[in-house]
Design an enzyme around this catalytic site. Structure first.
Site, PDB file in Angstrom:
ATOM      1  N   SER A 144     -51.710  18.093  21.108  1.00 49.49           N
ATOM      2  CA  SER A 144     -52.497  17.825  19.900  1.00 49.49           C
ATOM      3  C   SER A 144     -53.253  19.105  19.585  1.00 49.49           C
ATOM      4  O   SER A 144     -53.338  20.006  20.423  1.00 49.49           O
ATOM      5  CB  SER A 144     -53.502  16.707  20.206  1.00 49.49           C
ATOM      6  OG  SER A 144     -54.472  16.607  19.190  1.00 49.49           O
ATOM      7  N   TYR A 157     -59.102  12.210  25.887  1.00 43.04           N
ATOM      8  CA  TYR A 157     -57.973  12.664  25.065  1.00 43.04           C
ATOM      9  C   TYR A 157     -57.821  14.182  25.181  1.00 43.04           C
ATOM     10  O   TYR A 157     -56.725  14.697  25.380  1.00 43.04           O
ATOM     11  CB  TYR A 157     -58.224  12.240  23.614  1.00 43.04           C
ATOM     12  CG  TYR A 157     -57.031  12.377  22.698  1.00 43.04           C
ATOM     13  CD1 TYR A 157     -56.025  11.418  22.690  1.00 43.04           C
ATOM     14  CD2 TYR A 157     -56.911  13.459  21.825  1.00 43.04           C
ATOM     15  CE1 TYR A 157     -54.926  11.531  21.834  1.00 43.04           C
ATOM     16  CE2 TYR A 157     -55.819  13.585  20.972  1.00 43.04           C
ATOM     17  CZ  TYR A 157     -54.838  12.620  20.975  1.00 43.04           C
ATOM     18  OH  TYR A 157     -53.746  12.743  20.133  1.00 43.04           O
TER      19      TYR A 157
HETATM   20  N1  LIG Z   1     -51.782  10.802  14.615  1.00 46.87           N
HETATM   21  C1  LIG Z   1     -52.440  11.908  14.863  1.00 46.87           C
HETATM   22  O1  LIG Z   1     -53.343  12.308  14.098  1.00 46.87           O
HETATM   23  C2  LIG Z   1     -52.103  12.739  16.070  1.00 46.87           C
HETATM   24  C3  LIG Z   1     -52.695  14.013  16.187  1.00 46.87           C
HETATM   25  C4  LIG Z   1     -52.397  14.788  17.301  1.00 46.87           C
HETATM   26  C5  LIG Z   1     -51.519  14.319  18.260  1.00 46.87           C
HETATM   27  N2  LIG Z   1     -50.969  13.082  18.117  1.00 46.87           N
HETATM   28  C6  LIG Z   1     -50.071  12.627  19.187  1.00 46.87           C
HETATM   29  O2  LIG Z   1     -48.835  12.247  18.618  1.00 46.87           O
HETATM   30  C7  LIG Z   1     -48.206  11.291  19.471  1.00 46.87           C
HETATM   31  C8  LIG Z   1     -47.702  10.124  18.651  1.00 46.87           C
HETATM   32  O3  LIG Z   1     -48.805   9.412  18.126  1.00 46.87           O
HETATM   33  P1  LIG Z   1     -48.812   8.691  16.705  1.00 46.87           P
HETATM   34  O4  LIG Z   1     -49.911   9.296  15.931  1.00 46.87           O
HETATM   35  O5  LIG Z   1     -47.470   8.636  16.124  1.00 46.87           O
HETATM   36  O6  LIG Z   1     -49.343   7.244  17.166  1.00 46.87           O
HETATM   37  P2  LIG Z   1     -48.782   5.762  16.952  1.00 46.87           P
HETATM   38  O7  LIG Z   1     -49.827   4.880  17.526  1.00 46.87           O
HETATM   39  O8  LIG Z   1     -48.390   5.539  15.539  1.00 46.87           O
HETATM   40  O9  LIG Z   1     -47.485   5.744  17.880  1.00 46.87           O
HETATM   41  C9  LIG Z   1     -47.576   5.839  19.279  1.00 46.87           C
HETATM   42  C10 LIG Z   1     -46.490   4.989  19.904  1.00 46.87           C
HETATM   43  O10 LIG Z   1     -46.582   5.131  21.330  1.00 46.87           O
HETATM   44  C11 LIG Z   1     -46.348   3.858  21.898  1.00 46.87           C
HETATM   45  N3  LIG Z   1     -46.930   3.738  23.218  1.00 46.87           N
HETATM   46  C12 LIG Z   1     -48.243   3.588  23.530  1.00 46.87           C
HETATM   47  N4  LIG Z   1     -48.387   3.418  24.842  1.00 46.87           N
HETATM   48  C13 LIG Z   1     -47.148   3.470  25.389  1.00 46.87           C
HETATM   49  C14 LIG Z   1     -46.659   3.351  26.707  1.00 46.87           C
HETATM   50  N5  LIG Z   1     -47.494   3.129  27.734  1.00 46.87           N
HETATM   51  N6  LIG Z   1     -45.329   3.447  26.928  1.00 46.87           N
HETATM   52  C15 LIG Z   1     -44.480   3.643  25.893  1.00 46.87           C
HETATM   53  N7  LIG Z   1     -44.889   3.759  24.606  1.00 46.87           N
HETATM   54  C16 LIG Z   1     -46.211   3.664  24.362  1.00 46.87           C
HETATM   55  C17 LIG Z   1     -46.998   2.890  20.923  1.00 46.87           C
HETATM   56  O11 LIG Z   1     -46.502   1.553  21.108  1.00 46.87           O
HETATM   57  C18 LIG Z   1     -46.633   3.495  19.582  1.00 46.87           C
HETATM   58  O12 LIG Z   1     -45.416   2.962  19.099  1.00 46.87           O
HETATM   59  C19 LIG Z   1     -49.259  10.904  20.512  1.00 46.87           C
HETATM   60  O13 LIG Z   1     -49.008  11.608  21.715  1.00 46.87           O
HETATM   61  C20 LIG Z   1     -50.547  11.385  19.901  1.00 46.87           C
HETATM   62  O14 LIG Z   1     -51.528  11.666  20.870  1.00 46.87           O
HETATM   63  C21 LIG Z   1     -51.235  12.278  17.049  1.00 46.87           C
END
Ligand SMILES: NC(=O)c1ccc[n+]([C@@H]2O[C@H](COP(=O)([O-])OP(=O)(O)OC[C@H]3O[C@@H](n4cnc5c(N)ncnc54)[C@H](O)[C@@H]3O)[C@@H](O)[C@H]2O)c1
Length: 332
Positions: A144, A157
């Protein structure tokens, strides 16, 4: 350098039931890549697979990335189901947690580290043999922009995302030094409009309620998951070691490199009012420091503890605060 093609390759994508993971699966299948789509939520996963249309095929695998044995079994199973070694793993599954360090519950901290850090390591190490065998492997670990700077309430985080970055960059150096056929990329998204805020845990003492937290998140998300997936896939095609996603990620990266450690002052000045509205000094719940499990309690009181408890009324206030915090936590 010639860019990479995904045609007839096999990719493993975790967190495929929502957000960035789902968008990655849809994009890869369109490009002719077979995808093992993984998530802990069966229904969301099946929706992703149903939506995936293209010359590649997607299959659903439901398991928890924080379960090391399950991840290794999953690697064997995929090898058998697709009849070829995986070329690409995108360790994307992740969750959020809003909590102050001094109040953070160990179970929340460990829950987050299990998914956001250990899940990434399990995925990387379970699939490395297949990636090497493929002769054209790629590990993509999603950190991130919070793997480059820290903010208030995001210590767990930040810890996980900084750790993912360190682990991934070290892996890249090893692959280069050993001349192994595995590329390694670390992804640093800025704010992406996904479900992550909704599925995050928010500590009762964080100083903001769920509605404020959602409002704050929607203010800082500039990029769609589809755009994020396109940027990540472009980065993979060009074997980029660091993939920044979104204009905010580029800005924050530049700010951090220009200001060095002084970014903390600016991050506080910008993020506190954004998160807590006009009051940049949020009110904490009256709570004692988060307690370790009984077995891990220190045998001796910490230095200064005697001085603190000798203050009139402090002990009473501390127990009352702890009782209230426990009641709030039980309710939440
Ligand atoms: N959305 C943002 O602003 C943002 C910013 C920086 C980094 N990220 C990173 O991007 C990645 C994806 O996040 P996103 O924003 O698409 O979130 P999201 O919540 O839309 O999707 C995350 C997915 O991970 C799955 N998940 C959660 N726990 C799990 C587990 N124990 N085993 C298997 N699957 C699991 C959830 O069911 C969900 O489908 C994450 O690593 C997040 O930290 C997101």
């Amino acid at each position: 350098m010639k860019s990479k093609s995904f045609q007839n390759k096999l990719a493993v994508v975790t967190g495929a039931g929502s957000g960035i993971g789902r968008a990655l699966v849809l994009d890869l299948v369109l490009r002719g890549c077979d995808v093992a789509a993984c998530d802990v939520q069966q229904q969301a996963l099946e929706e992703t697979v149903a939506l995936a249309v293209g010359s590649g095929k997607a299959r659903a695998y439901c398991f928890d990335v924080a379960d090391r044995a399950a991840f290794y079994q999953h690697a064997d199973r995929i090898r058998g189901d697709f009849g070829q070694p995986a070329n690409l793993i995108i360790n994307n599954a992740g969750v959020g947690l809003g909590a102050r360090v001094r109040e953070m519950r160990w179970e929340d901290f460990e829950w987050l580290m299990g998914i956001n850090f250990w899940g990434v390591c399990y995925g990387t190490q379970a699939f490395l043999p297949q990636l090497i065998e493929s002769g054209d492997g790629h590990v993509v670990n999603v950190s991130s922009i919070y793997g480059m700077i820290s903010g208030p309430l995001t210590s767990a985080y930040n810890a996980a995302k900084f750790a993912v970055r360190g682990y991934t960059e070290s892996l890249r150096i090893e692959m280069l030094a050993e001349k192994l056929p595995v590329q390694v990329s670390c992804v640093h998204p800025g704010g992406i409009r996904t479900n992550i805020a909704k599925s995050s845990r928010l500590d009762a003492g964080a100083g903001m309620d769920r509605a404020d937290f959602d409002k704050w998140f929607s203010r800082i998300t500039l990029t769609s998951p589809e755009k994020a997936a396109a940027i990540i896939i472009n980065g993979i095609r060009h074997n980029r070691p660091r993939i920044l996603v979104g204009p905010d990620a580029h800005l924050i990266d530049a700010m951090q490199r220009t200001l060095g450690i002084r970014y903390q002052w600016l991050a506080g000045a910008l993020l506190n009012p954004l998160m807590f509205g006009k009051s940049s000094a949020p009110q904490s719940r009256p709570v004692a420091a988060a307690q370790p499990p009984a077995a891990a309690m220190p045998a001796r009181p910490a230095p200064g503890a005697a001085k603190k408890t000798s203050r009139a009324g402090a002990g009473r206030a501390k127990s009352a605060g702890r009782a209230q915090a426990e009641a709030e936590n039980d309710a939440g």
